[in-house]
Design a protein around this motif. Structure first.
Motif, PDB file in Angstrom:
ATOM      1  N   VAL A 105       1.171  -0.864   0.026  1.00  0.00           N
ATOM      2  CA  VAL A 105      -0.018  -0.002   0.027  1.00  0.00           C
ATOM      3  C   VAL A 105       0.952   1.197  -0.162  1.00  0.00           C
ATOM      4  CG1 VAL A 105      -1.740   1.437   1.333  1.00  0.00           C
ATOM      5  CG2 VAL A 105      -1.918  -1.211   1.138  1.00  0.00           C
ATOM      6  N   ALA A 106       0.641   2.071  -1.068  1.00  0.00           N
ATOM      7  CA  ALA A 106       1.753   3.165  -1.238  1.00  0.00           C
ATOM      8  C   ALA A 106       0.983   4.552  -1.232  1.00  0.00           C
ATOM      9  CB  ALA A 106       2.613   3.034  -2.330  1.00  0.00           C
ATOM     10  N   HIS A 107       1.565   5.555  -0.309  1.00  0.00           N
ATOM     11  CA  HIS A 107       1.034   6.750  -0.362  1.00  0.00           C
ATOM     12  C   HIS A 107       1.883   8.044  -1.030  1.00  0.00           C
ATOM     13  CE1 HIS A 107      -0.847  10.032   2.164  1.00  0.00           C
ATOM     14  NE2 HIS A 107      -1.203  10.286   1.067  1.00  0.00           N
ATOM     15  N   SER A 108       1.307   8.212  -2.077  1.00  0.00           N
ATOM     16  CA  SER A 108       2.146   9.532  -2.593  1.00  0.00           C
ATOM     17  C   SER A 108       3.466   9.063  -3.049  1.00  0.00           C
ATOM     18  CB  SER A 108       2.321  10.719  -1.557  1.00  0.00           C
ATOM     19  OG  SER A 108       2.596  11.923  -2.128  1.00  0.00           O
ATOM     20  N   VAL A 109       4.658   9.540  -2.690  1.00  0.00           N
ATOM     21  CA  VAL A 109       5.847   9.270  -3.250  1.00  0.00           C
ATOM     22  C   VAL A 109       6.143   7.810  -2.852  1.00  0.00           C
ATOM     23  CG1 VAL A 109       7.258   9.512  -1.396  1.00  0.00           C
ATOM     24  CG2 VAL A 109       8.201  10.045  -3.654  1.00  0.00           C
ATOM     25  N   GLN A 143       9.201  -8.989  -6.545  1.00  0.00           N
ATOM     26  CA  GLN A 143       8.646  -9.789  -5.783  1.00  0.00           C
ATOM     27  C   GLN A 143       7.031  -9.462  -5.239  1.00  0.00           C
ATOM     28  OE1 GLN A 143      10.989 -10.788  -2.392  1.00  0.00           O
ATOM     29  NE2 GLN A 143      12.874 -10.421  -3.546  1.00  0.00           N
ATOM     30  N   VAL A 144       6.582  -8.208  -5.572  1.00  0.00           N
ATOM     31  CA  VAL A 144       5.578  -7.837  -5.321  1.00  0.00           C
ATOM     32  C   VAL A 144       4.458  -8.200  -5.925  1.00  0.00           C
ATOM     33  CG1 VAL A 144       4.290  -5.722  -4.810  1.00  0.00           C
ATOM     34  CG2 VAL A 144       6.671  -5.673  -4.226  1.00  0.00           C
ATOM     35  N   GLN A 145       3.522  -8.711  -5.375  1.00  0.00           N
ATOM     36  CA  GLN A 145       2.475  -9.374  -5.933  1.00  0.00           C
ATOM     37  C   GLN A 145       1.160  -8.475  -6.344  1.00  0.00           C
ATOM     38  OE1 GLN A 145      -1.079 -11.190  -3.729  1.00  0.00           O
ATOM     39  NE2 GLN A 145      -0.465 -13.169  -4.493  1.00  0.00           N
ATOM     40  N   ARG A 146       0.834  -7.336  -5.584  1.00  0.00           N
ATOM     41  CA  ARG A 146      -0.328  -6.312  -5.949  1.00  0.00           C
ATOM     42  C   ARG A 146       0.216  -5.088  -5.095  1.00  0.00           C
ATOM     43  NH1 ARG A 146      -5.186  -9.624  -4.417  1.00  0.00           N
ATOM     44  NH2 ARG A 146      -4.303 -10.543  -6.693  1.00  0.00           N
ATOM     45  N   VAL A 147      -0.314  -4.168  -5.886  1.00  0.00           N
ATOM     46  CA  VAL A 147       0.058  -2.693  -5.185  1.00  0.00           C
ATOM     47  C   VAL A 147      -1.420  -1.868  -5.158  1.00  0.00           C
ATOM     48  CG1 VAL A 147       1.121  -0.623  -5.672  1.00  0.00           C
ATOM     49  CG2 VAL A 147       2.137  -2.636  -6.164  1.00  0.00           C
ATOM     50  N   PHE A 148      -1.606  -1.432  -3.993  1.00  0.00           N
ATOM     51  CA  PHE A 148      -2.607  -0.302  -4.084  1.00  0.00           C
ATOM     52  C   PHE A 148      -1.785   0.976  -3.664  1.00  0.00           C
ATOM     53  CE2 PHE A 148      -5.429   2.599  -1.542  1.00  0.00           C
ATOM     54  CZ  PHE A 148      -6.502   2.535  -2.494  1.00  0.00           C
ATOM     55  N   HIS A 198      10.430  -4.091 -13.865  1.00  0.00           N
ATOM     56  CA  HIS A 198      10.258  -5.335 -12.983  1.00  0.00           C
ATOM     57  C   HIS A 198       9.383  -5.605 -12.463  1.00  0.00           C
ATOM     58  CE1 HIS A 198      15.050  -4.650 -13.031  1.00  0.00           C
ATOM     59  NE2 HIS A 198      14.850  -5.069 -14.172  1.00  0.00           N
ATOM     60  N   LEU A 199       8.369  -4.618 -11.908  1.00  0.00           N
ATOM     61  CA  LEU A 199       7.253  -4.587 -11.379  1.00  0.00           C
ATOM     62  C   LEU A 199       6.199  -5.484 -12.353  1.00  0.00           C
ATOM     63  CD1 LEU A 199       5.471  -4.620  -8.832  1.00  0.00           C
ATOM     64  CD2 LEU A 199       4.622  -2.190  -9.458  1.00  0.00           C
ATOM     65  N   HIS A 200       5.723  -6.590 -11.996  1.00  0.00           N
ATOM     66  CA  HIS A 200       4.570  -7.455 -12.910  1.00  0.00           C
ATOM     67  C   HIS A 200       3.377  -7.462 -11.836  1.00  0.00           C
ATOM     68  CE1 HIS A 200       8.543  -8.556 -15.107  1.00  0.00           C
ATOM     69  NE2 HIS A 200       7.533  -8.710 -16.118  1.00  0.00           N
ATOM     70  N   GLY A 201       3.441  -7.326 -10.663  1.00  0.00           N
ATOM     71  CA  GLY A 201       2.198  -7.448  -9.814  1.00  0.00           C
ATOM     72  C   GLY A 201       1.238  -6.349 -10.305  1.00  0.00           C
ATOM     73  N   TRP A 221      -9.257  -4.881  -3.440  1.00  0.00           N
ATOM     74  CA  TRP A 221      -8.104  -5.018  -4.378  1.00  0.00           C
ATOM     75  C   TRP A 221      -7.099  -5.812  -3.839  1.00  0.00           C
ATOM     76  CZ3 TRP A 221      -7.397  -4.640  -9.196  1.00  0.00           C
ATOM     77  CH2 TRP A 221      -5.846  -4.627  -9.577  1.00  0.00           C
ATOM     78  N   LEU A 222      -6.594  -5.710  -2.621  1.00  0.00           N
ATOM     79  CA  LEU A 222      -5.528  -6.350  -1.993  1.00  0.00           C
ATOM     80  C   LEU A 222      -6.124  -7.921  -1.885  1.00  0.00           C
ATOM     81  CD1 LEU A 222      -4.315  -3.879   0.790  1.00  0.00           C
ATOM     82  CD2 LEU A 222      -3.166  -4.498  -1.627  1.00  0.00           C
TER      83      LEU A 222
END
Length: 312
Positions: free
Chosen positions: A107-111, A124-129, A218-221, A287-288
């Motif tokens: 879970v990513a806020h802003s930057v 390695q990250v499967q999913r991003v919100f 490299h991010l495929h999630g 989403w997650l």
């Protein structure tokens, strides 16, 4: 639970962990990447919510911020590159080791959404919100507020940073005190973040700048980028500019007006306030958990994002 998490160069990062007592290889681990100079404690209520919904959660302070701040910020080196390549990368490795076999999500806020692509292990990250994720290019600021934001963030902030040797933001009630390297990264003028490293103390050869930008691929999630229409930082242009770097991530951009959920205003920071637990937080949860956006909100999906081509 408090935790000390080593960055990849050994710098100790202060963090908090919400962990279930039983081990479950199917349970996702959510890493929370804060906004620039926002303490991880700000996200504690949201992290607790995810934990109650069955996730393990890790939140941390970047070097120079909050519990990861040294005794003095004068002369302390820290930049967005350090936060992504060293700090977030270290948290990724630590989480993979402490929760072996469990899916890693962010879970990513802003930057915080930008920093993901700087970490060598972001694959390695499967999913991003992400919420309002961008890297503060001034032309992307909301047009109605751009002049005031330019003065605040691109005149006052770097000027005070030069005077004090760091940005004394807490005295102004703006955010946490901030290292000068982060201020320099924030205030560069190019629409491409890697161009900030053409010259100056962090100058890189063209090949290294190209490699830096290509690392985002490299991010495929899958990514769900949420933006709010009254967010002066997270405009559509800003969100799409960052999403373009993640060309191998299946991306969706959900752009919500506050009125769609019955609110007059939400802005850049309020998503993580507990008053939105029953309205905004379920968007991230679905989403997650399922990789889906509720059908009732599908009308607000940006159907054909105008991703800007990533060239170096």
């Amino acid at each position: 639970m408090q935790a000390s998490i080593p960055a990849t160069d050994g710098y100790p990062l202060r963090g908090r962990v919400w962990r279930h007592s039983d081990s479950d290889p199917q349970r996702p681990v959510v890493i929370v990447n804060p906004a620039t100079s926002v303490r991880c404690d700000y996200y504690a209520r949201f992290a607790d919510y995810l934990h109650r919904q069955g996730f393990d959660v890790v939140c941390y302070d970047y070097r120079g911020i909050g519990g990861s701040r040294p005794a003095s910020l004068r002369g302390f080196h820290a930049s967005w590159l350090d936060w992504g390549r060293l700090d977030f990368e270290g948290v990724l490795r630590w989480s993979a080791a402490r929760f072996p076999g469990q899916p890693l999500q962010v879970v990513a806020h802003s930057v915080g959404g930008f920093l993901i692509g700087l970490a060598p292990s972001c694959g390695q990250v499967q999913r991003v919100f992400s919420m309002g994720a961008q890297f503060a290019h001034w032309r992307d600021y909301d047009r109605q507020r751009r002049l005031g934001m330019l003065f605040k963030w691109h005149v006052a902030m770097p000027t005070l940073s030069r005077l004090f040797g760091y940005f004394p933001a807490k005295r102004l009630g703006w955010m946490e005190d901030t290292p000068t390297g982060v201020v320099r990264d924030w205030t560069h003028r190019s629409p491409r973040f890697e161009d900030a490293y053409r010259r100056g103390p962090q100058a890189m050869p063209a090949t290294e700048r190209k490699t830096l930008a290509e690392g985002f691929a490299h991010l495929h999630g899958a990514t769900l980028a949420l933006s709010i229409t009254d967010d002066e930082f997270g405009t559509r242009a800003a969100i799409e500019r960052l999403l373009a770097y993640y060309r191998n991530s299946p991306r969706q951009h959900l752009r919500l007006p506050p009125q769609a959920l019955g609110f007059e205003a939400i802005g850049h920071f309020a998503f993580f306030h507990s008053r939105f637990q029953d309205s905004l937080w379920p968007i991230a949860l679905r989403w997650l958990r399922d990789g889906r956006v509720d059908d009732s909100l599908s009308v607000y999906l940006v159907k054909e994002p105008q991703h800007q081509p990533v060239t170096c």
